[in-house]
Design a protein around this motif. Structure first.
Motif, mmCIF file in Angstrom:
data_model
loop_
_atom_site.group_PDB
_atom_site.id
_atom_site.type_symbol
_atom_site.label_atom_id
_atom_site.label_comp_id
_atom_site.label_asym_id
_atom_site.label_seq_id
_atom_site.Cartn_x
_atom_site.Cartn_y
_atom_site.Cartn_z
ATOM 1 N N THR A 30 0.818 -1.214 0.000
ATOM 2 C CA THR A 30 0.000 0.000 0.000
ATOM 3 C C THR A 30 0.851 1.262 0.000
ATOM 4 N N THR A 40 -7.653 4.605 5.902
ATOM 5 C CA THR A 40 -9.036 4.921 5.535
ATOM 6 C C THR A 40 -9.156 5.412 4.097
ATOM 7 N N TYR A 44 -5.348 3.004 -0.195
ATOM 8 C CA TYR A 44 -4.887 1.999 0.760
ATOM 9 C C TYR A 44 -5.779 0.758 0.686
ATOM 10 N N ASN A 45 -7.067 0.965 0.650
ATOM 11 C CA ASN A 45 -8.000 -0.163 0.602
ATOM 12 C C ASN A 45 -7.911 -0.925 -0.711
ATOM 13 N N ASP A 49 -6.866 -4.811 -0.770
ATOM 14 C CA ASP A 49 -7.679 -5.798 -1.495
ATOM 15 C C ASP A 49 -6.829 -6.567 -2.504
#
Length: 195
Positions: A30, A40, A44-45, A49
């Motif tokens: 990330t 958040t 990053y998400n 994933d």
């Protein structure tokens, strides 16, 4: 048994590498590839994933590669097979540092899957031939300490190493893990394996 002592060292460095990967890949990818440090954020998400998918890929590769490992071991040796697989896995872990495109991360997962297949099979195949049949269960149980011990060591020192020596950059934990896996591969050549 001597072979068990030798394999214990190989296992230690193999599993230390795996734990460094499992603990730090998400934060490494990330930040290093997606440029995201805020857990958040969308970036990053997206990276987290993608790491989940990458981990599924290396597990799938391991399942396929495991079928061919006995064939390779029969034509060379179990020690050589394990060494080759671990070196491929270690170089693959290190290569993540050099990849800037998330899609290219699929390539190191192939190498890591090869190493994972070998880690789950070759040490036990080598060990089984060196153990007295009447104490097989006892020795196999003791041998599994060398999965737990590196986990404790990794959890204890990797955070300090990354924070103190690498300025909190998790990508370097993967490089340390890759070097550890390569060392395990080289050490596997020392194992007294009776085919």
């Amino acid at each position: 048994p001597t072979a068990m002592k030798q394999l214990a060292v190989v296992q230690f460095f193999s599993w230390f590498a795996l734990f460094s990967m499992w603990i730090y890949t998400t934060s490494a990818v990330t930040r290093h590839i997606y440029g995201a440090t805020d857990a958040t954020s969308a970036a990053y998400n997206e990276g987290a994933d993608w790491v989940s998918l990458l981990f599924a890929v290396y597990n799938g590769i391991a399942a396929v590669v495991a079928i061919g490992l006995p064939w390779l071991a029969k034509r060379t040796s179990r020690r050589f097979t394990h060494m080759v697989c671990l070196v491929i896995g270690g170089l693959s872990l290190i290569s993540i540092y050099f990849l800037g495109n998330p899609d290219l991360l699929l390539l190191p997962m192939i190498g890591i899957g090869i190493a994972w297949a070998s880690i789950l099979s070759m040490p036990y195949a080598m060990l089984a031939g060196a153990l007295p049949a009447d104490k097989m269960g006892y020795y196999m149980g003791v041998f599994n300490f060398f999965i737990v011990i590196p986990q404790i060591v990794a959890a204890t020192i990797l955070g300090f190493i990354v924070g103190y020596f690498f300025d909190g950059l998790a990508i370097y934990a993967l490089i340390v893990g890759g070097a550890s896996m390569i060392l395990a591969g080289v050490l596997s050549l020392r194992v007294e394996d009776e085919e």
